[in-house]
Design a protein around this motif. Structure first.
Motif, short mmCIF file in Angstrom:
data_model
loop_
_atom_site.label_atom_id
_atom_site.label_comp_id
_atom_site.label_asym_id
_atom_site.label_seq_id
_atom_site.Cartn_x
_atom_site.Cartn_y
_atom_site.Cartn_z
N GLY A 159 0.82 -1.21 0.00
CA GLY A 159 0.00 0.00 0.00
C GLY A 159 0.85 1.25 0.00
N THR A 160 1.89 1.26 0.83
CA THR A 160 2.78 2.43 0.90
C THR A 160 3.52 2.64 -0.40
N LEU A 161 4.01 1.56 -0.99
CA LEU A 161 4.76 1.68 -2.24
C LEU A 161 3.88 2.21 -3.37
N PHE A 162 2.68 1.69 -3.50
CA PHE A 162 1.77 2.19 -4.54
C PHE A 162 1.35 3.63 -4.24
N HIS A 163 1.15 3.92 -2.97
CA HIS A 163 0.78 5.29 -2.59
C HIS A 163 1.85 6.28 -3.02
N HIS A 164 3.12 5.90 -2.91
CA HIS A 164 4.20 6.81 -3.27
C HIS A 164 4.46 6.85 -4.77
N VAL A 165 4.15 5.76 -5.46
CA VAL A 165 4.40 5.73 -6.91
C VAL A 165 3.33 6.52 -7.66
N LEU A 166 2.07 6.43 -7.21
CA LEU A 166 0.98 7.11 -7.90
C LEU A 166 0.96 8.60 -7.56
N ASP A 220 0.04 12.43 -6.60
CA ASP A 220 -0.77 13.05 -5.57
C ASP A 220 -1.63 14.20 -6.10
N GLU A 221 -1.61 14.42 -7.41
CA GLU A 221 -2.38 15.54 -7.96
C GLU A 221 -3.87 15.36 -7.65
N PRO A 222 -4.55 16.45 -7.26
CA PRO A 222 -5.97 16.37 -6.90
C PRO A 222 -6.85 15.73 -7.96
N LYS A 223 -6.51 15.94 -9.23
CA LYS A 223 -7.36 15.38 -10.29
C LYS A 223 -7.35 13.86 -10.30
N PHE A 224 -6.31 13.26 -9.67
CA PHE A 224 -6.21 11.80 -9.62
C PHE A 224 -6.66 11.23 -8.28
N ALA A 225 -7.20 12.07 -7.40
CA ALA A 225 -7.49 11.64 -6.03
C ALA A 225 -8.41 10.42 -5.97
N GLU A 226 -9.52 10.46 -6.70
CA GLU A 226 -10.48 9.35 -6.65
C GLU A 226 -9.92 8.10 -7.31
N VAL A 227 -9.22 8.30 -8.42
CA VAL A 227 -8.60 7.15 -9.11
C VAL A 227 -7.60 6.47 -8.18
N ALA A 278 -0.95 9.54 -16.92
CA ALA A 278 -0.11 10.55 -16.26
C ALA A 278 -0.07 10.36 -14.75
N ILE A 279 -0.93 9.49 -14.21
CA ILE A 279 -0.90 9.21 -12.77
C ILE A 279 0.43 8.58 -12.36
N LEU A 280 1.15 8.04 -13.34
CA LEU A 280 2.46 7.43 -13.07
C LEU A 280 3.60 8.42 -13.19
N GLU A 281 3.29 9.66 -13.46
CA GLU A 281 4.34 10.64 -13.69
C GLU A 281 4.70 11.43 -12.44
N LYS A 282 4.44 10.85 -11.28
CA LYS A 282 4.79 11.51 -10.03
C LYS A 282 6.30 11.68 -9.94
N LYS A 283 6.75 12.87 -9.63
CA LYS A 283 8.18 13.15 -9.55
C LYS A 283 8.77 12.53 -8.30
N GLN A 284 9.95 11.93 -8.46
CA GLN A 284 10.64 11.34 -7.33
C GLN A 284 11.61 12.35 -6.74
N VAL A 285 11.93 12.16 -5.45
CA VAL A 285 12.81 13.10 -4.76
C VAL A 285 14.21 13.05 -5.34
N THR A 286 14.71 11.86 -5.58
CA THR A 286 16.06 11.72 -6.12
C THR A 286 16.19 10.39 -6.83
N ASP A 287 17.07 10.36 -7.82
CA ASP A 287 17.39 9.12 -8.51
C ASP A 287 18.81 8.66 -8.21
N VAL A 288 19.48 9.35 -7.33
CA VAL A 288 20.86 9.03 -6.99
C VAL A 288 20.88 7.94 -5.93
N VAL A 289 21.57 6.84 -6.22
CA VAL A 289 21.70 5.75 -5.27
C VAL A 289 22.84 6.07 -4.31
#
Length: 464
Positions: free
Chosen positions: A154-161, A163-170, A250-261
């Motif tokens: 649940g947490t992983l999907f929550h962070h991947v999808l 957070d834009e309001p237009k996608f809230a119900e989806v 576009a629900i998958l286009e959530k920006k990540q904080v960093t891509d640096v490992v």
């Protein structure tokens, strides 16, 4: 504290409370179950709080605390047992895995892998709905506790999808689907959920417990469960068509904080993998899953994967809610409510020769579950009564054990009916109304599921 109390006062809905009060008053007047005074007090207190939870007429935390106090004061269950979930291994596991799930979601390596897998869907809605079921099956041998799998996925999907309001119900429907997937997939093997599955086997008696361990459970349950897992995304898609109409890749286009490992990511991944290994081999070393997780947390804090601000991931509101919800089954059983309802319901079961015999048993189990609430408590009350009943009718006790298990696991209306689904509501991933809508469909769907998929398979395997 003043701010918190003010917030609670603002959440109270007097009109809804009035409606609930009228319903409770009518039940008090007519007493349809012929309860004694104590049973009436406990039963109506429970209904008042449950309706308050469902309608949000009262804030959930004060309502939960009120229920616990009423149970402790007026029930037959000792207060230590009423509040016992507060120091149970399950609650400790929820707390520790909540923090571990944050570490998982913040780990660049894991997040990148999850992103790649999810984005491999290329925005295909059905694939996105199907992925939690794939993960659900694959993670069973790695994470044997369904609570933990639900929290982590649940947490992983929550962070991947997004957070834009237009996608809230989806997003809410997608996260509901994650917890539905967890609840379905663990039916495939006896160790799919080390809490519910093991409890139902224990309540069924030594003979059934022994007969269903390992491969026999897989033989009877795996194929129908896989079929159900394939159908379930289609059910979600159709049931919530209006909400999912706003879906956009576009629900998958959530920006990540960093891509640096970083070095911390590598250490964190190693620690998390060691936790998973510890969970996998728990039957060998005997160390509880929450203790394994607890040992790992200081390391994750030390390397910086977790920070002090991440402590808010431990949802106190959820924990109080769970303590209240898990007390229900024991309390109503100790005052005799469960036995009284079982006694009344068993009078409506047709004879074994009737084609309505098994459907009637399903209906009785559903009715018990709706009143008792806890799936485990329902099993503890119903199985000792129903197993002799079906044995006299010529059915293998394994049949009623599995029918009860499927019913209490997949039929629910309110949060306290299903512990795993309740976690998603507690985390505010989706609303009670979403769970109610899916559960209402499964009220009919459970008959189709058992009579149309599981029973034919059991006939094919020789169980019937």
């Amino acid at each position: 504290m003043t701010t918190l109390l003010q917030s609670y006062r603002e959440q109270i809905k007097p009109k809804l409370l009035l409606i609930i009060g009228v319903v409770i008053g009518l039940l008090l007047l007519f007493n349809p179950f012929a309860f004694n005074g104590q049973q009436q007090l406990i039963f109506l207190s429970l209904l008042f709080i449950v309706y308050s939870w469902a309608t949000k007429a009262l804030p959930r935390t004060p309502a939960s605390l009120l229920l616990l106090i009423l149970f402790a004061l007026f029930g037959n269950t000792p207060a230590t047992q009423v509040f016992s979930f507060a120091w149970s291994p399950t609650l400790f596991l929820i707390v520790t895995t909540s923090l571990l799930s944050v570490a998982l979601s913040k780990n660049t390596l894991i997040r990148s892998w999850m992103n790649q897998v999810i984005r491999y869907s290329k925005g295909n809605l059905f694939i996105l709905l199907a992925l939690p079921y794939v993960f659900g099956f694959l993670l069973i041998p790695v994470i044997p506790q369904a609570f933990a799998r639900g929290i982590i996925l649940g947490t992983l999907f929550h962070h991947v999808l997004s957070d834009e309001p237009k996608f809230a119900e989806v997003k809410k429907i997608m996260l509901l689907n994650v917890f539905v997937a967890i609840s379905i997939t663990y039916m495939a093997v006896s160790n799919g959920d080390i809490v519910l599955n093991h409890a139902i086997l224990a309540f069924s008696g030594e003979a059934v417990d022994t007969a269903l361990q390992g491969m026999p459970w897989i033989t009877y349950m795996a194929v129908p469960t896989i079929i159900f897992a394939i159908i379930s995304p289609l059910i979600i898609r159709g049931l919530f068509q209006k909400d999912l109409a706003h879906y956009d890749p576009a629900i998958l286009e959530k920006k990540q904080v960093t891509d640096v490992v970083t070095k911390a990511d590598k250490i964190g991944l190693a620690v998390i993998l060691l936790v998973f290994l510890g969970w996998m081999f728990e039957p060998l070393h005997g160390i509880s899953a929450w203790i394994i997780c607890l040992i790992a947390l200081p390391v994750l804090f030390y390397v910086g994967i977790l920070t002090p601000t991440d402590k808010k991931a431990v949802n106190l509101d959820l924990l109080i809610f769970l303590i209240a919800a898990f007390s229900i089954g024991r309390v109503i059983q100790d005052v005799g409510i469960s036995e009284r309802i079982v006694e009344l319901l068993t009078h409506v079961i047709p004879s074994a020769q009737s084609i309505w015999f098994l459907p009637s048993l399903i209906l009785v189990i559903m009715g018990l579950h709706m009143v008792i609430g806890s799936a485990i408590a329902t099993g503890s009350v119903a199985l000792p009564i129903l197993i002799p009943l079906v044995a006299q009718a010529g059915y293998d006790p394994i049949v009623i054990t599995l029918i009860l298990y499927i019913t209490v696991n997949m039929h629910y209306l309110l949060p306290f009916h299903h512990a795993t689904m309740m976690i998603g509501i507690g985390q505010r991933y989706y609303h009670d109304q979403h769970m109610f809508k899916h559960g209402l469909f499964m009220t009919v769907g459970i008959f189709i599921l058992i009579l149309g998929i599981f029973l034919p398979w059991w006939k094919f395997t020789g169980l019937l």
